[in-house]
Design a protein around this motif. Structure first.
Motif, PDB file in Angstrom:
ATOM      1  N   ASP A 144     -25.360   4.416 -41.947  1.00  0.00           N
ATOM      2  CA  ASP A 144     -26.455   4.991 -41.195  1.00  0.00           C
ATOM      3  C   ASP A 144     -25.945   5.591 -39.894  1.00  0.00           C
ATOM      4  N   GLY A 145     -26.397   6.822 -39.586  1.00  0.00           N
ATOM      5  CA  GLY A 145     -26.042   7.445 -38.328  1.00  0.00           C
ATOM      6  C   GLY A 145     -24.606   7.924 -38.253  1.00  0.00           C
ATOM      7  N   TYR A 146     -23.903   7.986 -39.379  1.00  0.00           N
ATOM      8  CA  TYR A 146     -22.502   8.414 -39.379  1.00  0.00           C
ATOM      9  C   TYR A 146     -22.408   9.859 -38.920  1.00  0.00           C
ATOM     10  N   VAL A 147     -21.466  10.139 -38.040  1.00  0.00           N
ATOM     11  CA  VAL A 147     -21.271  11.493 -37.537  1.00  0.00           C
ATOM     12  C   VAL A 147     -20.031  12.111 -38.178  1.00  0.00           C
ATOM     13  N   MET A 148     -18.849  11.612 -37.845  1.00  0.00           N
ATOM     14  CA  MET A 148     -17.605  12.136 -38.394  1.00  0.00           C
ATOM     15  C   MET A 148     -16.450  11.240 -37.975  1.00  0.00           C
ATOM     16  N   ARG A 149     -15.289  11.484 -38.536  1.00  0.00           N
ATOM     17  CA  ARG A 149     -14.101  10.748 -38.129  1.00  0.00           C
ATOM     18  C   ARG A 149     -13.736  11.127 -36.703  1.00  0.00           C
ATOM     19  N   LEU A 150     -13.113  10.188 -36.012  1.00  0.00           N
ATOM     20  CA  LEU A 150     -12.812  10.380 -34.596  1.00  0.00           C
ATOM     21  C   LEU A 150     -11.881  11.562 -34.367  1.00  0.00           C
ATOM     22  N   ASN A 151     -10.806  11.659 -35.173  1.00  0.00           N
ATOM     23  CA  ASN A 151      -9.867  12.770 -34.948  1.00  0.00           C
ATOM     24  C   ASN A 151     -10.536  14.119 -35.211  1.00  0.00           C
ATOM     25  N   GLN A 152     -11.469  14.143 -36.148  1.00  0.00           N
ATOM     26  CA  GLN A 152     -12.214  15.374 -36.437  1.00  0.00           C
ATOM     27  C   GLN A 152     -13.107  15.747 -35.252  1.00  0.00           C
ATOM     28  N   PHE A 153     -13.766  14.739 -34.686  1.00  0.00           N
ATOM     29  CA  PHE A 153     -14.630  14.977 -33.527  1.00  0.00           C
ATOM     30  C   PHE A 153     -13.827  15.543 -32.365  1.00  0.00           C
ATOM     31  N   ILE A 154     -12.647  14.968 -32.110  1.00  0.00           N
ATOM     32  CA  ILE A 154     -11.820  15.421 -30.993  1.00  0.00           C
ATOM     33  C   ILE A 154     -11.328  16.846 -31.207  1.00  0.00           C
ATOM     34  N   SER A 155     -10.873  17.158 -32.413  1.00  0.00           N
ATOM     35  CA  SER A 155     -10.357  18.506 -32.683  1.00  0.00           C
ATOM     36  C   SER A 155     -11.470  19.548 -32.595  1.00  0.00           C
ATOM     37  N   HIS A 156     -12.693  19.144 -32.896  1.00  0.00           N
ATOM     38  CA  HIS A 156     -13.812  20.081 -32.861  1.00  0.00           C
ATOM     39  C   HIS A 156     -14.332  20.298 -31.448  1.00  0.00           C
TER      40      HIS A 156
END
Length: 268
Positions: free
Chosen positions: A2-14
């Motif tokens: 529930d509430g999953y956004v994305m993997r941390l490394n993906q969030f940082i690169s984006h």
């Protein structure tokens, strides 16, 4: 989850200037935190969680706001963040200001022309996966044969399309759709020139296509991606989309949003 956004490394690169690999290094070095929790390379973000790098808050980008730039990529640059062989990459020219921009499709090391980049992952994915026209000016060695013309008109399946591919490519069998259009500018025993329009251009499609007919692509320049033209943009320079181009992009993304909503609603 529930509430999953994305993997941390993906969030940082984006949302920051780092690539996913660089994000993993930052995480391993203990420089990344999720709220007051120590992050690790397997971390995923939940909705509402905040990320900090060296104690500085990484602000998520507004998904409704985005920038697209047109870059006239020269020959001799890789469409990559870094190269383990030390070759020049497009970000060497673009500079740190655009390190967080992602390329919309690719052009190989020996090709030049229109390369679109954006700071919005959804825009990049939507344009890459679209059937928008891609237009190229090509120079090949030798004549344009009747077999080539037939394949451009009707399409062709090639079981072994490894000639013309990248040496590390694992894709061999390829089906080439009929070209949308083509114009032959010169047809000579020494070399020929033509303008072609296709709908994908992936995996060195054009180089593989002509290599099947024993013709090497000597020059390849992409002059249009969808409604966005190269025009007189000098090699190695960038420009922003103009008002009309952004208007068409917003219309395109609006259509994509309606399709996504229909698919989700109907569980397709």
């Amino acid at each position: 989850m529930d509430g999953y956004v994305m993997r941390l490394n993906q969030f940082i690169s984006h949302n920051a200037k780092y690539s996913r690999r660089e994000a993993d290094i930052l995480i391993e070095q203990g420089r990344v935190n999720i709220e007051k929790t120590k992050a690790n390379t397997k971390s995923v973000l939940l909705e509402g969680q905040r990320v900090f790098i060296d104690g500085k808050y990484v602000k998520p980008k507004d998904e409704e706001l985005y920038t697209v730039i047109v870059y006239h990529k020269p020959k001799g640059e890789l469409v990559s963040k870094k190269d383990d062989r030390g070759r020049r990459v497009v970000y060497d020219t673009l500079g740190g200001k655009y390190m967080h921009f992602v390329p919309i499709g690719r052009l190989d090391f020996a090709s030049e022309g229109v390369l679109l980049l954006t700071d919005n992952k959804k825009v990049a994915q939507s344009l890459m996966e679209s059937d928008l026209e891609r237009e190229y000016i090509i120079k090949i060695n030798g004549k344009i044969t009747e077999e080539m013309i037939r394949a451009m008109n009707e399409g062709i399946h090639i079981e072994n399309a490894s000639t013309g591919a990248h040496q590390k490519s694992k894709i061999y069998s390829m089906t080439f759709a009929p070209f949308i259009r083509y114009e032959i500018g010169k047809n000579d025993i020494h070399f020929s020139k033509l303008k072609v329009t296709i709908m994908e251009g992936k995996n060195r499609e054009l180089r593989r296509f002509f290599a099947h007919f024993k013709a090497d692509v000597m020059d390849l320049r992409r002059i249009r991606y969808g409604w966005i033209n190269l025009n007189a943009l000098p090699v190695g320079k960038i420009r922003f989309l103009n008002k009309d181009e952004y208007k068409q992009l917003h219309q395109f993304m609006g259509k994509i949003g309606k399709i996504d909503s229909f698919i989700s609603k109907n569980n397709i």
